[in-house]
Design a protein around this motif. Structure first.
Motif, short mmCIF file in Angstrom:
data_model
loop_
_atom_site.label_atom_id
_atom_site.label_comp_id
_atom_site.label_asym_id
_atom_site.label_seq_id
_atom_site.Cartn_x
_atom_site.Cartn_y
_atom_site.Cartn_z
N ALA A 207 41.92 37.76 31.04
CA ALA A 207 42.45 37.47 32.38
C ALA A 207 42.40 38.72 33.25
N SER B 63 42.64 37.78 37.08
CA SER B 63 43.67 36.76 37.21
C SER B 63 44.93 37.23 36.47
N GLN B 64 45.96 36.38 36.50
CA GLN B 64 47.25 36.79 35.97
C GLN B 64 47.25 36.87 34.44
N SER B 65 47.52 38.06 33.89
CA SER B 65 47.59 38.20 32.44
C SER B 65 48.98 37.84 31.95
N ASN C 234 39.06 39.29 34.64
CA ASN C 234 38.69 38.34 35.68
C ASN C 234 39.67 38.40 36.84
#
Lengths: 455, 96
Positions: free
Chosen positions: A94, A99-101, A97
């Protein structure tokens, strides 16, 4: 998963603690960057326990007994590890990319792993040569907790935990929730080590300082430094049946002494701070520049107060940040220039406050003033017999202080003010002598008027 | 990708290394512009080391005394501040 069992077997046959710890590392080794992926994709939620148990049994000695507590324990540990690996890979993916981990999931999974390991020790299945496994679990538990807290903060509207000292009390009630939780687990690990009653050669006491250090780091991060005292108390209560400090690995001891030194520094027990920081400095690995720098950041203000010693340019030169911070103060103190001292202190204030050394450095002003008054004494000339004049007029001191503090055109000081400053110096044993108010004189001791300064 | 070889993994501070080569450590620790956020002691890349690899190896303690200096300075007659001080003191003395 083959790699896991192979490493497990070879670490066991060599009785290599670090080797065994490496099997549960959340970071892939440089020579096998796909280790975590390889382990994770080789199993699934439905079969993980069975897969691990089967793998361990297959690679174990042929003449194995069933049920075997060691196999059961490691099945539990490696299964928990497998879940943690899945969470880590997802979080990293994530992150890549943008996005939210989900670091909270990573933390929770790692906590399960840590608890499985704690259980394995307390039930006596894991021996003390495996202690690096416990270190590995504790160390990453803390870092994952910090990550989980940080992502929770940036996620919602809570304040991002930057480790800053200025805190918005109202806004950050839950800000360190996971780290606080981790602190409790780490405390159990510490207890596991310190309370082990087994004979020394097989005792977990050898893990004691590593775990104490981990607690210190955690409490410092949580800004609950007072909790460190519980750790110190527990250790000093058990010193009788503990191995001597010198036989522990140096990395454990240097770190421990650094933290004890800082704790003592903050308690204003400067003698103990000096002792601990000095031995940390001496023993520190000489390539660990950052750590030496941290030790010195506290040792410099400490020694200024305890031994009235200043760092030489040579000592600070390898650490440009420290040199930048301390050099102006050092020059001001030595020359007795109070105004330079004040501006150097103001200049460095944000850094000094952040390091928690501002208040201690501020006390160095006394030394600066002492040096200024000492100059007056040296410049005062001698009497008929060639002895140095020991009676100095209060207004001579007053002139020096005006010059040192306010410059040539500065406003003069009242004699009362000057007397007050001198009386303070006498009280602090920086000057020996008395004030004769009737004559407007300071009468200095004929020997050692400025104790410890060679006159 | 499981990453982490370059230190950007889950725990950048973790150094899982059994390397005894300490020069790599030095390279990683180039001084930044300001002192870092917190005063957390870093993990050492090795667990234990020979006394000779310490900051002050045993037997050389005497060689480090020059690293700390006395807090006063006697020989600064050329320094501006000292000169000024002497002039001012001469003035006060002259008044009486």
């Amino acid at each position: 998963m083959e790699v896991l069992f192979r490493d497990f077997q070879s670490a066991n046959s060599e009785q290599s603690g670090p080797g065994l710890a490496a099997t549960i590392s959340p970071i892939a080794p440089p020579n096998y960057l796909n280790r975590l992926d390889a382990i994770y994709k080789d199993s699934n939620v439905a079969t993980i326990s069975r897969d691990v148990a089967f793998g361990l049994t297959k690679s174990a000695h042929a003449a194995i007994q069933y049920p075997n507590p060691e196999i059961d324990t490691w099945t539990e540990i490696y299964s928990a590890y497998w879940y943690a690996v899945g969470a880590i890979l997802a979080a990293e993916h994530a992150e890549q990319n943008a996005s939210q981990s989900d670091w909270l999931r990573v933390y929770m999974a790692w906590k399960d792993l840590s608890n499985a390991i704690i259980k394995a020790y307390s039930s006596g299945v894991l021996e003390n040569w495996t202690l690096p496994v416990l270190y590995m679990a504790g160390k990453h538990l803390r870092t994952f907790a910090i990550k989980a807290d940080a992502s929770a903060g940036s996620n919602g509207n809570a304040i991002y935990n930057s480790g800053d000292l200025q805190e918005d009390i109202a806004g950050d009630f839950d800000r360190n929730k996971n780290l606080e939780d981790a602190a409790r687990v780490i405390n159990r690990m510490f207890t596991l080590c310190i309370s082990d009653r087994a004979p020394l050669e097989e005792s977990r006491k050898w893990g004691l300082y590593y775990m104490a250090n981990l607690q210190f780091k955690t409490y410092f991060k949580l800004n609950s430094i007072s909790l460190c005292k519980n750790v110190l108390r527990a250790i000093s209560a058990g010193t009788t049946d503990m191995p001597n400090l010198s036989v522990f690995p140096k990395s454990h001891i240097v770190t421990f002494k650094y933290y004890v030194g800082v704790i003592k520094f903050l308690e204003e027990d400067y003698a103990a701070a000096e002792e601990n920081l000095l031995s940390a400095l001496r023993m520190c690995h000489r390539s660990a520049t950052r750590n030496v720098e941290l030790i010195l950041a506290y040792l410099v203000p400490t020694r200024l107060l305890t031994s009235q010693l200043l760092p030489s340019p040579e000592l600070l030169s390898p650490y440009p940040r420290l040199a930048h911070l301390f050099t102006p103060l050092v020059y001001a103190i030595r020359s007795g220039s109070l105004s330079d001292f004040d501006s150097a202190l103001t200049e460095g204030e944000p850094e000094f406050v952040k390091r928690r050394i501002y208040l201690t450095l501020e006390r160095g002003r006394d030394i600066c003033l002492r040096n200024l008054l000492r100059k007056v004494y040296l410049a005062s000339g001698s009497d008929e017999e060639g002895k140095r004049r020991t009676r100095i007029r209060v207004d001579e001191f007053g002139t020096a202080i005006r010059l040192g503090e306010r410059g040539v055109d500065g406003e003069s000081l009242e004699n009362d003010e000057v007397e007050c400053l001198v009386a303070n110096m006498i009280y602090k044993n920086l000057i020996k002598g008395y004030i004769s108010r009737a004559h407007g004189m300071v009468v200095l001791s004929k020997t050692g008027a400025f104790p410890g300064t060679g006159i | 990708m499981s990453a982490a070889a370059d230190g950007s993994g889950p725990t950048t501070k973790a150094t899982v290394s059994d390397s005894t080569d300490s020069s790599t450590l030095k390279d990683q620790q180039k001084p930044a512009a300001a002192l870092e956020e917190d005063d957390e002691f870093e993990d050492f890349p090795v667990d234990d080391w020979a006394p000779e690899d310490s900051e002050v190896p045993p037997g050389s303690e005497g060689g480090t005394t020059h690293l700390w200096e006395e807090s006063w300075d006697d020989d600064d007659t050329s320094e501006d501040f000292s000169k000024q001080l002497k002039e001012e003191l001469a003035k006060v003395k002259g008044q009486k």
